[in-house]
Design an enzyme around this catalytic site. Structure first.
Site, mmCIF file in Angstrom:
data_model
loop_
_atom_site.group_PDB
_atom_site.id
_atom_site.type_symbol
_atom_site.label_atom_id
_atom_site.label_comp_id
_atom_site.label_asym_id
_atom_site.label_seq_id
_atom_site.Cartn_x
_atom_site.Cartn_y
_atom_site.Cartn_z
ATOM 1 N N ILE A 1 45.848 46.813 36.551
ATOM 2 C CA ILE A 1 44.638 47.603 36.810
ATOM 3 C C ILE A 1 43.454 46.695 37.170
ATOM 4 O O ILE A 1 42.499 46.567 36.408
ATOM 5 C CB ILE A 1 44.286 48.490 35.597
ATOM 6 C CG1 ILE A 1 44.235 47.657 34.309
ATOM 7 C CG2 ILE A 1 45.269 49.634 35.447
ATOM 8 C CD1 ILE A 1 43.529 48.333 33.152
ATOM 9 N N PRO A 2 43.510 46.071 38.344
ATOM 10 C CA PRO A 2 42.396 45.191 38.722
ATOM 11 C C PRO A 2 41.085 45.956 38.861
ATOM 12 O O PRO A 2 41.071 47.100 39.325
ATOM 13 C CB PRO A 2 42.846 44.605 40.058
ATOM 14 C CG PRO A 2 43.855 45.555 40.587
ATOM 15 C CD PRO A 2 44.509 46.174 39.391
ATOM 16 N N HIS A 3 40.014 45.315 38.428
ATOM 17 C CA HIS A 3 38.679 45.896 38.530
ATOM 18 C C HIS A 3 37.667 44.766 38.585
ATOM 19 O O HIS A 3 38.008 43.613 38.320
ATOM 20 C CB HIS A 3 38.404 46.828 37.345
ATOM 21 C CG HIS A 3 38.716 46.222 36.011
ATOM 22 N ND1 HIS A 3 40.010 46.112 35.537
ATOM 23 C CD2 HIS A 3 37.926 45.666 35.073
ATOM 24 C CE1 HIS A 3 39.982 45.528 34.346
ATOM 25 N NE2 HIS A 3 38.738 45.244 34.054
ATOM 26 N N GLY A 4 36.462 45.080 38.954
ATOM 27 C CA GLY A 4 35.429 44.065 39.137
ATOM 28 C C GLY A 4 34.869 43.535 37.832
ATOM 29 O O GLY A 4 35.225 43.987 36.745
#
Length: 146
Positions: free
Chosen positions: A60-63
């Site tokens: 779950i890549p996120h900034g």
């Protein structure tokens, strides 16, 4: 507006590596107006400092916090990788990359909904193998509980 829409779902995709997968998931968020292009750099920076691999073939890549101004609206993107991609060196392959962009603390509800969906082995299997974006929408497109 729903956190997930058809234009943010890419099925039967392929990625050369983790960076490529994150860029593709991020581009789905950019193209649909959820984030500015700079947000993808934040997703990559976040991954360098701490893996966003959840387990069970899901990441779950996120900034990072510094990217909050690059988020135009809360949303998720789904990149399905039937062949998988190595996420962490020597680790299990990732088959679902779920890019997250959230304003404020909205990501907490988004994460709770995602965790629920991916905990169920049958649902997860559906998400990894479906060729119908409606299946992804049904399982992951629910609004987070307030």
């Amino acid at each position: 507006m729903s956190i997930l829409s058809i234009e943010r779902i890419q099925l039967n995709a392929a990625a050369a590596d983790r960076t490529d997968a994150i860029r593709k998931a991020g581009n789905l968020l950019v193209k649909s107006g959820c984030v500015l292009p700079e947000y993808i750099d934040g997703m990559l920076k976040r991954e360098e400092s701490m893996s966003t691999y959840l387990g069970s073939g899901v990441a779950i890549p996120h900034g990072v916090y510094e990217n909050k101004d690059h988020v135009l609206q809360t949303g998720i993107s789904v990149l399905q990788l039937p062949q998988g991609v190595e996420w962490d060196e020597g680790g299990e392959p990732v088959y679902l990359v779920i890019g997250i962009a959230a304003q404020g603390d909205e990501h907490v509800g988004v994460l709770a909904s995602l965790a629920e969906a991916v905990e169920d082995e049958a649902i997860l299997n559906d998400l990894i193998h479906t060729s119908d974006p409606e299946v992804v929408l049904k399982h992951l497109g629910r609004e987070p509980d307030e």
